[in-house]
Design a protein around this motif. Structure first.
Motif, PDB file in Angstrom:
ATOM      1  N   GLU A  80       1.121  -1.159  -0.247  1.00 53.52           N
ATOM      2  CA  GLU A  80       0.021  -0.196   0.086  1.00 53.52           C
ATOM      3  C   GLU A  80       0.919   1.344   0.158  1.00 53.52           C
ATOM      4  N   ALA A  81       2.169   1.090   0.500  1.00 54.47           N
ATOM      5  CA  ALA A  81       2.288   2.531   0.582  1.00 54.47           C
ATOM      6  C   ALA A  81       4.255   2.014  -0.446  1.00 54.47           C
ATOM      7  N   HIS A  82       4.035   1.459  -0.569  1.00 55.24           N
ATOM      8  CA  HIS A  82       5.391   1.747  -1.588  1.00 55.24           C
ATOM      9  C   HIS A  82       5.381   0.088  -2.697  1.00 55.24           C
ATOM     10  N   PRO A  83       4.540   0.787  -3.670  1.00 57.13           N
ATOM     11  CA  PRO A  83       3.650  -0.579  -4.633  1.00 57.13           C
ATOM     12  C   PRO A  83       5.010  -0.794  -5.249  1.00 57.13           C
ATOM     13  N   MET A  84       5.505   0.089  -5.981  1.00 58.71           N
ATOM     14  CA  MET A  84       6.438   0.165  -6.637  1.00 58.71           C
ATOM     15  C   MET A  84       8.026  -1.096  -6.255  1.00 58.71           C
ATOM     16  N   LEU A  85       8.356  -0.253  -5.148  1.00 58.27           N
ATOM     17  CA  LEU A  85       9.504  -1.004  -4.060  1.00 58.27           C
ATOM     18  C   LEU A  85       9.173  -3.051  -3.996  1.00 58.27           C
ATOM     19  N   ASN A  86       7.752  -2.617  -3.170  1.00 59.21           N
ATOM     20  CA  ASN A  86       7.076  -4.470  -3.180  1.00 59.21           C
ATOM     21  C   ASN A  86       7.051  -4.726  -3.997  1.00 59.21           C
ATOM     22  N   GLU A  87       6.985  -5.212  -5.066  1.00 58.76           N
ATOM     23  CA  GLU A  87       6.740  -5.249  -6.370  1.00 58.76           C
ATOM     24  C   GLU A  87       8.116  -6.001  -6.247  1.00 58.76           C
ATOM     25  N   LEU A  88       9.236  -5.042  -6.647  1.00 59.90           N
ATOM     26  CA  LEU A  88      10.714  -5.293  -7.291  1.00 59.90           C
ATOM     27  C   LEU A  88      11.682  -6.162  -5.619  1.00 59.90           C
ATOM     28  N   THR A  89      11.070  -5.703  -5.245  1.00 59.44           N
ATOM     29  CA  THR A  89      11.481  -6.895  -3.405  1.00 59.44           C
ATOM     30  C   THR A  89      10.961  -8.166  -3.544  1.00 59.44           C
ATOM     31  N   LYS A  90       9.194  -8.376  -4.025  1.00 60.32           N
ATOM     32  CA  LYS A  90       8.782  -9.467  -4.311  1.00 60.32           C
ATOM     33  C   LYS A  90       9.753 -10.357  -5.018  1.00 60.32           C
ATOM     34  N   PHE A  91       9.643  -9.279  -6.039  1.00 56.22           N
ATOM     35  CA  PHE A  91      10.421 -10.269  -7.244  1.00 56.22           C
ATOM     36  C   PHE A  91      11.644 -10.621  -6.821  1.00 56.22           C
ATOM     37  N   ILE A  92      12.782  -9.569  -6.510  1.00 59.07           N
ATOM     38  CA  ILE A  92      13.529 -10.370  -5.952  1.00 59.07           C
ATOM     39  C   ILE A  92      13.654 -11.507  -4.900  1.00 59.07           C
ATOM     40  N   TYR A  93      13.267 -11.457  -4.244  1.00 60.68           N
ATOM     41  CA  TYR A  93      12.823 -12.724  -3.173  1.00 60.68           C
ATOM     42  C   TYR A  93      12.373 -13.850  -3.262  1.00 60.68           C
ATOM     43  N   LEU A  94      11.742 -13.102  -4.168  1.00 58.41           N
ATOM     44  CA  LEU A  94      10.824 -15.195  -5.781  1.00 58.41           C
ATOM     45  C   LEU A  94      11.997 -14.992  -6.525  1.00 58.41           C
ATOM     46  N   SER A  95      12.955 -14.819  -7.094  1.00 57.01           N
ATOM     47  CA  SER A  95      14.006 -14.997  -8.061  1.00 57.01           C
ATOM     48  C   SER A  95      15.055 -15.085  -7.445  1.00 57.01           C
ATOM     49  N   SER A  96      14.963 -15.486  -5.775  1.00 55.57           N
ATOM     50  CA  SER A  96      16.330 -16.076  -5.402  1.00 55.57           C
ATOM     51  C   SER A  96      15.983 -17.970  -4.555  1.00 55.57           C
ATOM     52  N   PHE A  97      14.383 -17.778  -5.200  1.00 53.61           N
ATOM     53  CA  PHE A  97      14.312 -19.037  -5.334  1.00 53.61           C
ATOM     54  C   PHE A  97      15.166 -20.151  -6.200  1.00 53.61           C
ATOM     55  N   LYS A  98      15.658 -18.793  -7.611  1.00 55.17           N
ATOM     56  CA  LYS A  98      16.624 -19.586  -8.601  1.00 55.17           C
ATOM     57  C   LYS A  98      17.380 -19.334  -8.747  1.00 55.17           C
ATOM     58  N   VAL A  99      17.883 -18.197  -8.863  1.00 55.98           N
ATOM     59  CA  VAL A  99      18.971 -17.422  -9.065  1.00 55.98           C
ATOM     60  C   VAL A  99      19.873 -16.666  -7.497  1.00 55.98           C
ATOM     61  N   LEU A 100      20.783 -17.684  -7.661  1.00 53.45           N
ATOM     62  CA  LEU A 100      21.584 -17.351  -6.330  1.00 53.45           C
ATOM     63  C   LEU A 100      21.016 -16.825  -5.316  1.00 53.45           C
ATOM     64  N   PRO A 101      20.424 -18.078  -4.839  1.00 49.39           N
ATOM     65  CA  PRO A 101      19.502 -18.396  -3.437  1.00 49.39           C
ATOM     66  C   PRO A 101      21.005 -18.385  -2.143  1.00 49.39           C
ATOM     67  N   ALA A 102      21.793 -18.730  -2.189  1.00 48.21           N
ATOM     68  CA  ALA A 102      22.738 -18.238  -1.669  1.00 48.21           C
ATOM     69  C   ALA A 102      22.924 -17.248  -0.910  1.00 48.21           C
ATOM     70  N   VAL A 103      23.288 -15.866  -2.075  1.00 49.83           N
ATOM     71  CA  VAL A 103      23.359 -14.788  -1.511  1.00 49.83           C
ATOM     72  C   VAL A 103      21.981 -14.057  -1.246  1.00 49.83           C
ATOM     73  N   TYR A 104      21.111 -15.114  -1.414  1.00 50.32           N
ATOM     74  CA  TYR A 104      19.745 -14.370  -0.050  1.00 50.32           C
ATOM     75  C   TYR A 104      19.613 -15.216   1.350  1.00 50.32           C
ATOM     76  N   GLY A 105      20.214 -16.198   1.122  1.00 53.62           N
ATOM     77  CA  GLY A 105      20.715 -16.810   2.247  1.00 53.62           C
ATOM     78  C   GLY A 105      21.753 -16.152   3.343  1.00 53.62           C
ATOM     79  N   ALA A 106      22.628 -15.940   2.356  1.00 55.05           N
ATOM     80  CA  ALA A 106      23.676 -15.196   3.552  1.00 55.05           C
ATOM     81  C   ALA A 106      23.389 -13.675   3.831  1.00 55.05           C
ATOM     82  N   ALA A 107      22.720 -12.968   3.392  1.00 54.94           N
ATOM     83  CA  ALA A 107      21.777 -11.837   3.710  1.00 54.94           C
ATOM     84  C   ALA A 107      21.023 -12.510   4.884  1.00 54.94           C
ATOM     85  N   TYR A 108      20.225 -13.274   4.647  1.00 50.60           N
ATOM     86  CA  TYR A 108      19.640 -13.842   5.940  1.00 50.60           C
ATOM     87  C   TYR A 108      20.567 -14.271   7.465  1.00 50.60           C
TER      88      TYR A 108
END
Length: 391
Positions: A46-74
Motif C-alpha cells: 500500500e505504501a510503496h507498490p513499486m518497491l513492493n513489487e521489486l522486492t517481491k520479484f527479488i525474493y521469488l527470484s532468489s529461489f532460482k538465481v543465487l539463493p545463497a546470496v539471499y541466505g547469506a543476507a538472512y
C-alpha cells in the motif's frame, strides 16, 4: 478493558502466501467470536507498490538465481540488535501509510504477521498507548521480528521461546502458541472420505506442493521418478505458476496416477487424503502438514528461513531433506514401508503440532487486553466450502 468489541488491525506482506494465510486465520477466529472490525493491511504494497513489487520479484527470484546470496543476507542480519542501523532503515518504510491507516481505523490493538516493525518506533514517538503483538510465521527467530516495544510474541515452539529469552526478550511476553491455521486444519472435514474414494486405494498418495507461486525447483524430476516407479499416485499443486502447470500437464497429464492442480484454497483436503508431502519449507505449510500428521519431505530448501525451518524439523526427526529425486523417492519408500518408523515420526509430530493456534492466540489477546468473555466461544467451522474433485 473496553466495553465494546475491540478494533483489530493486522499488518502482513504478500511475499509468498503464508503471511496472508496466517492473517486470515486470525481474522476468521476473531469473527467467530463476534469481533467483526478486523482490518488487514499489506503495508509495503500500500505504501510503496513499486518497491513492493521489486522486492517481491527479488525474493521469488532468489529461489532460482543465487539463493545463497539471499541466505547469506538472512544469516548476517539474523542476530542484529534491535537498534542496528540496517533494521532501523527497514522499519522506516511505510510510515506515512501507516499513520493514515491508524487515523482511519483507530485500532485498539495491532498484530504483525510479517516483520516490518514500522509501528513500534512511530507509536513511541507519539506517546500513544497501543498494544502491539507479533505472530512469528516460521520455526526460526530472526532479528527483524524482535523489538523492545512489542508487548507480546506468539511463536511456533518452546524452543523458539527459549531462544528469544536468551536474546533478551522477557519470557512473560512470549507464548508458544503455534502458527495460526485455518479452522479446517483443526477438524477433519466431511469431504475427506468422499475425496479419498476418487483415488486409487492400492497406491500411496504423494502430495507435491511447489508453493503459492510454484517456485520450488525439481518438480519435473520428482514427478517422473515417482511415476516411473509405479507405486505412487501424485497430487501436484503448482500454485499460481501457470508455466509450471502447463509443463507438468504436457509431460504427465496422460498418467492415470497424476492429478494436477493450480492454486488451491482447500489444502486441508489434499493433505488429509495423502500419505506424505513433498514441499518447500515455508512455516505455514509445515504447520499445516504437522496438523494433518503428514510425513514431510523437503526438496532442496533454499538458504534462509526455509532452510532453517527444514533443519529444525529434521533435527526433531519429523522432516526429511533430499537434494535429488532418486534419494527423495528412496526416502519415501523407506518411511512409508516401515510402519514402526512411521509411527515414531507421527509421535514426534504430536509434540509440535498446534492446529488450534489461532484460537489460542485470539483467546490470549482478548483475555490479556480486553477481558472479553467472547474468548470462550468456539471456532465455527464453515460447512459451505467448495469440494475438490479429481477428474
Amino acid at each position: 478493558m473496553i466495553d465494546k468489541p475491540p478494533k483489530i488491525m493486522i499488518l502482513y506482506a504478500s511475499y509468498g502466501d503464508g503471511h496472508l494465510r496466517a492473517s486470515k486465520a486470525v481474522e476468521t477466529c476473531f469473527h467467530s467470536k463476534g469481533i467483526k472490525d478486523v482490518v488487514l493491511l499489506d503495508l509495503l504494497a500500500e505504501a510503496h507498490p513499486m518497491l513492493n513489487e521489486l522486492t517481491k520479484f527479488i525474493y521469488l527470484s532468489s529461489f532460482k538465481v543465487l539463493p545463497a546470496v539471499y541466505g547469506a543476507a538472512y544469516e548476517i542480519t539474523k542476530d542484529l540488535p534491535p537498534k542496528a542501523s540496517f533494521l532501523r532503515a527497514l522499519n522506516f518504510f511505510g510510515t506515512g501509510k501507516l499513520k493514515e491507516a491508524l487515523h482511519l481505523h483507530e485500532p485498539d490493538l495491532v498484530i504483525h504477521t510479517f516483520p516490518q516493525m514500522t509501528l513500534p518506533g512511530m507509536i513511541k514517538k507519539t506517546g500513544r498507548s497501543l498494544p502491539l503483538v507479533n505472530i512469528i510465521t516460521d520455526f526460526d527467530v530472526h532479528a527483524r521480528w524482535l523489538h523492545p516495544e512489542i508487548d507480546r510474541y506468539y511463536v511456533a515452539t518452546e524452543d523458539m521461546k527459549r531462544e528469544m529469552i536468551n536474546r533478551g526478550v522477557s519470557g512473560d511476553r512470549i507464548l508458544a502458541s503455534g502458527i495460526p491455521l485455518r479452522p479446517d486444519f483443526c477438524h477433519q472435514p466431511e469431504e475427506t472420505a468422499e475425496f479419498r474414494i476418487k483415488l486409487n486405494p492400492d497406491k500411496k498418495t504423494v502430495l507435491l506442493m511447489a508453493g503459492a507461486y510454484g517456485v520450488m525447483q525439481g518438480n519435473r524430476d520428482i514427478c517422473r521418478t515417482l511415476l516411473e516407479k509405479g507405486d505412487y499416485q501424485i497430487l501436484a499443486v503448482c500454485g499460481r505458476n501457470r508455466e509450471l502447470y502447463k509443463d507438468l500437464e504436457s509431460r504427465f497429464g496422460e498418467y492415470p496416477d497424476f492429478h494436477l492442480f493450480g492454486f488451491v484454497q482447500e489444502v486441508s483436503l489434499l493433505m488429509q487424503a495423502s500419505d506424505c508431502i513433498i514441499t518447500k519449507p515455508g512455516g505455514i505449510t509445515l504447520s499445516e502438514a504437522l496438523a494433518c500428521r503428514l510425513p514431510i519431505f523437503l526438496y532442496r530448501p533454499v538458504p534462509g528461513q526455509e532452510l532453517n525451518n527444514a533443519r529444525y524439523l529434521r533435527n526433531k526427526g519429523i522432516a526429511f531433506i533430499a537434494e535429488d529425486a532418486p534419494s527423495l523417492c528412496q526416502g519415501i519408500d523407506t518411511l512409508l514401508l516401515d510402519e514402526d518408523r512411521l509411527s515414531l515420526v507421527r509421535a514426534e509430530m504430536e509434540n509440535l503440532r498446534r492446529p488450534e493456534a489461532a484460537e489460542v492466540i485470539v483467546n490470549d489477546i482478548l483475555e490479556k487486553w480486553f477481558g472479553s468473555e467472547t474468548r470462550k466461544a468456539p471456532v465455527e467451522i464453515g460447512s459451505a466450502r467448495p469440494r475438490l474433485v479429481i477428474h
